[in-house]
Design a protein around this motif. Structure first.
Motif, PDB file in Angstrom:
ATOM      1  N   VAL A  70     -16.677   6.532  12.606  1.00 30.42           N
ATOM      2  CA  VAL A  70     -16.620   5.911  11.279  1.00 30.42           C
ATOM      3  C   VAL A  70     -15.180   5.483  11.028  1.00 30.42           C
ATOM      4  N   SER A  71     -14.972   4.749   9.952  1.00 30.86           N
ATOM      5  CA  SER A  71     -13.632   4.252   9.662  1.00 30.86           C
ATOM      6  C   SER A  71     -12.782   5.312   8.976  1.00 30.86           C
ATOM      7  N   ALA A  72     -11.467   5.160   9.122  1.00 26.63           N
ATOM      8  CA  ALA A  72     -10.551   6.053   8.419  1.00 26.63           C
ATOM      9  C   ALA A  72     -10.691   5.883   6.914  1.00 26.63           C
ATOM     10  N   SER A  73     -11.035   4.676   6.469  1.00 25.27           N
ATOM     11  CA  SER A  73     -11.224   4.441   5.035  1.00 25.27           C
ATOM     12  C   SER A  73     -12.373   5.272   4.489  1.00 25.27           C
ATOM     13  N   ALA A  74     -13.453   5.400   5.255  1.00 24.78           N
ATOM     14  CA  ALA A  74     -14.578   6.221   4.812  1.00 24.78           C
ATOM     15  C   ALA A  74     -14.155   7.677   4.662  1.00 24.78           C
ATOM     16  N   ALA A  75     -13.344   8.161   5.603  1.00 21.24           N
ATOM     17  CA  ALA A  75     -12.846   9.537   5.518  1.00 21.24           C
ATOM     18  C   ALA A  75     -11.951   9.711   4.305  1.00 21.24           C
ATOM     19  N   LYS A  76     -11.105   8.719   4.024  1.00 22.53           N
ATOM     20  CA  LYS A  76     -10.189   8.819   2.885  1.00 22.53           C
ATOM     21  C   LYS A  76     -10.950   8.832   1.565  1.00 22.53           C
ATOM     22  N   VAL A  77     -11.956   8.004   1.435  1.00 20.87           N
ATOM     23  CA  VAL A  77     -12.758   7.978   0.205  1.00 20.87           C
ATOM     24  C   VAL A  77     -13.424   9.329  -0.026  1.00 20.87           C
ATOM     25  N   ASP A 122      -4.132   3.143  10.256  1.00 16.27           N
ATOM     26  CA  ASP A 122      -5.400   3.873  10.243  1.00 16.27           C
ATOM     27  C   ASP A 122      -5.202   5.346  10.591  1.00 16.27           C
ATOM     28  N   LEU A 123      -4.309   5.622  11.533  1.00 17.17           N
ATOM     29  CA  LEU A 123      -4.054   7.013  11.895  1.00 17.17           C
ATOM     30  C   LEU A 123      -3.373   7.746  10.736  1.00 17.17           C
ATOM     31  N   ALA A 124      -2.483   7.061  10.031  1.00 19.04           N
ATOM     32  CA  ALA A 124      -1.837   7.671   8.872  1.00 19.04           C
ATOM     33  C   ALA A 124      -2.846   7.956   7.768  1.00 19.04           C
ATOM     34  N   VAL A 125      -3.784   7.045   7.566  1.00 22.08           N
ATOM     35  CA  VAL A 125      -4.856   7.267   6.582  1.00 22.08           C
ATOM     36  C   VAL A 125      -5.692   8.484   6.978  1.00 22.08           C
ATOM     37  N   LEU A 143       0.806  -1.218   0.000  1.00 19.12           N
ATOM     38  CA  LEU A 143       0.000   0.000   0.000  1.00 19.12           C
ATOM     39  C   LEU A 143       0.838   1.265   0.000  1.00 19.12           C
ATOM     40  N   VAL A 144       2.008   1.215   0.625  1.00 18.80           N
ATOM     41  CA  VAL A 144       2.933   2.360   0.630  1.00 18.80           C
ATOM     42  C   VAL A 144       4.283   1.815   0.150  1.00 18.80           C
ATOM     43  N   PRO A 145       4.432   1.616  -1.153  1.00 12.15           N
ATOM     44  CA  PRO A 145       5.597   0.885  -1.660  1.00 12.15           C
ATOM     45  C   PRO A 145       6.921   1.641  -1.595  1.00 12.15           C
ATOM     46  N   TYR A 146       6.860   2.972  -1.464  1.00  8.60           N
ATOM     47  CA  TYR A 146       8.086   3.772  -1.450  1.00  8.60           C
ATOM     48  C   TYR A 146       8.167   4.597  -0.169  1.00  8.60           C
ATOM     49  N   GLY A 175      -2.965   3.975   0.516  1.00  7.18           N
ATOM     50  CA  GLY A 175      -4.099   3.171   0.074  1.00  7.18           C
ATOM     51  C   GLY A 175      -4.861   3.843  -1.049  1.00  7.18           C
ATOM     52  N   THR A 176      -5.071   3.128  -2.132  1.00  6.30           N
ATOM     53  CA  THR A 176      -5.794   3.669  -3.278  1.00  6.30           C
ATOM     54  C   THR A 176      -7.281   3.803  -2.954  1.00  6.30           C
ATOM     55  N   PRO A 177      -8.008   4.585  -3.743  1.00  2.07           N
ATOM     56  CA  PRO A 177      -9.465   4.648  -3.545  1.00  2.07           C
ATOM     57  C   PRO A 177     -10.118   3.269  -3.592  1.00  2.07           C
ATOM     58  N   ALA A 178      -9.644   2.395  -4.488  1.00  3.50           N
ATOM     59  CA  ALA A 178     -10.217   1.053  -4.579  1.00  3.50           C
ATOM     60  C   ALA A 178     -10.010   0.279  -3.280  1.00  3.50           C
ATOM     61  N   HIS A 179      -8.833   0.402  -2.695  1.00  4.59           N
ATOM     62  CA  HIS A 179      -8.554  -0.286  -1.427  1.00  4.59           C
ATOM     63  C   HIS A 179      -9.501   0.188  -0.339  1.00  4.59           C
ATOM     64  N   HIS A 180      -9.678   1.494  -0.223  1.00  2.00           N
ATOM     65  CA  HIS A 180     -10.496   2.018   0.866  1.00  2.00           C
ATOM     66  C   HIS A 180     -11.988   1.825   0.607  1.00  2.00           C
ATOM     67  N   ARG A 181     -12.407   1.850  -0.638  1.00  2.00           N
ATOM     68  CA  ARG A 181     -13.811   1.528  -0.932  1.00  2.00           C
ATOM     69  C   ARG A 181     -14.116   0.081  -0.558  1.00  2.00           C
ATOM     70  N   ALA A 182     -13.179  -0.807  -0.850  1.00  2.00           N
ATOM     71  CA  ALA A 182     -13.364  -2.208  -0.480  1.00  2.00           C
ATOM     72  C   ALA A 182     -13.427  -2.367   1.032  1.00  2.00           C
ATOM     73  N   ALA A 183     -12.607  -1.589   1.766  1.00  2.00           N
ATOM     74  CA  ALA A 183     -12.623  -1.653   3.227  1.00  2.00           C
ATOM     75  C   ALA A 183     -13.958  -1.159   3.773  1.00  2.00           C
TER      76      ALA A 183
END
Length: 296
Positions: free
Chosen positions: A231-238, A164-167, A106-109, A281-289
């Motif tokens: 709510v989840s951090a993924s929801a906030a990121k999306v 999650d905190l980083a997201v 998710l964070v390759p670099y 995390g890409t939008p696809a990753h967080h939408r799936a979460a």
């Protein structure tokens, strides 16, 4: 839900805004992109004195979001998410100096590993010290990315909670960047004249900017809700990724041809938004979460 900042939190936000408004962050970002880190590291030290690097361990996620929204609004460069959000929680203590981390896939670099005092990597669910490899490019010139190789392991805490905190911190950055782009776009359409009138008086432009305002206003409660654990951090990121990306597209459109130039300060925020949309995390990753959370 209704979210209201406390007086102390509003004072904290005001002090950060005052510091960053007087720090020529555009000049700092342009210098950082060119490989001159001196001004950026001086600003880093001043922000660390304000307590930004200890927010993850000594404050609440709400204060963290306040800080990262300000960082996004002023396009402050550097591995702030890594140093002030992920690693303090992963290690269980404030990180001294500049630090960065990579987390495949998710964070390759590792961001800005060339100026970091500590470089780490998560491999097979464990945290390791890392050696820096080759540089790679980002659409955002202020983001210098590097491959890393894992070395000795490091004692760590809950890496999932740290992620999650980083997201969440990235989401707050996106919110701040989107707000800045909208503010600059509104200022521009009030000044730019075409066919004898300000372009901001045309209904199509009003509606486009209103759509951005609505998107940002709907994203903000999700950021604060995630900070409070509602709510989840993924929801906030999306939500923030969608809103900030809409802001960047609209800001580019209303500026016309000048919006495509690197000389215009707007480009700093547009490219930053484009990079942060897929960061942590890409939008696809967080939408799936989010989907997994909804279906149980």
């Amino acid at each position: 839900m209704r979210f209201e900042l406390t007086e102390d939190q509003r004072d904290f936000a005001s002090s950060l805004e005052s510091l960053l408004s007087s720090s020529d962050t555009v000049g700092v970002a342009r210098a950082w992109a060119a490989g001159d880190h001196a001004a950026g590291l001086r600003l880093w030290a001043r922000l660390a004195e304000q307590g930004l690097t200890m927010l993850a361990t000594e404050a609440t996620p709400v204060e963290l979001c306040i800080a990262f929204e300000a960082l996004g609004r002023h396009a402050v460069p550097g591995p702030w998410v890594e140093s002030a959000a992920y690693l303090p929680l992963a290690l269980g203590h404030e990180v001294e100096g500049v630090a960065t981390v990579a987390i495949a896939p998710l964070v390759p670099y590792a961001l800005d590993a060339d100026v970091a005092d500590q470089v780490l990597v998560v491999k097979d669910g464990s945290l390791h010290r890392a050696t820096v490899g080759e540089a790679t490019t980002s659409v955002d010139g202020t983001r210098h990315l590097f491959t890393v190789t894992a070395g000795e392991s490091v004692e760590h805490g809950d890496l999932d909670a740290a992620f999650d905190l980083a997201v969440l911190a990235t989401s707050a950055q996106l919110l701040g960047a989107g707000e800045r782009i909208l503010a600059d776009a509104v200022t521009y359409v009030k000044q730019r004249r075409q066919f004898g009138r300000e372009i901001g008086s045309y209904q199509a432009i009003k509606h486009a900017l209103a759509d951005v305002r609505i998107a940002l206003d709907f994203a903000r409660p999700l950021v604060l809700g995630a900070a409070l654990g509602e709510v989840s951090a993924s929801a906030a990121k999306v939500a923030t990724a969608d809103a900030a990306y809409l802001a960047s597209r609209t800001g580019l459109q209303v500026h016309g041809a000048i919006g495509y130039t690197a000389e215009l300060d707007l480009s700093i925020w547009i490219t930053k938004v484009r990079a942060l949309v897929t960061a942590w995390g890409t939008p696809a990753h967080h939408r799936a979460a989010v989907l997994r959370e909804l279906v149980g």
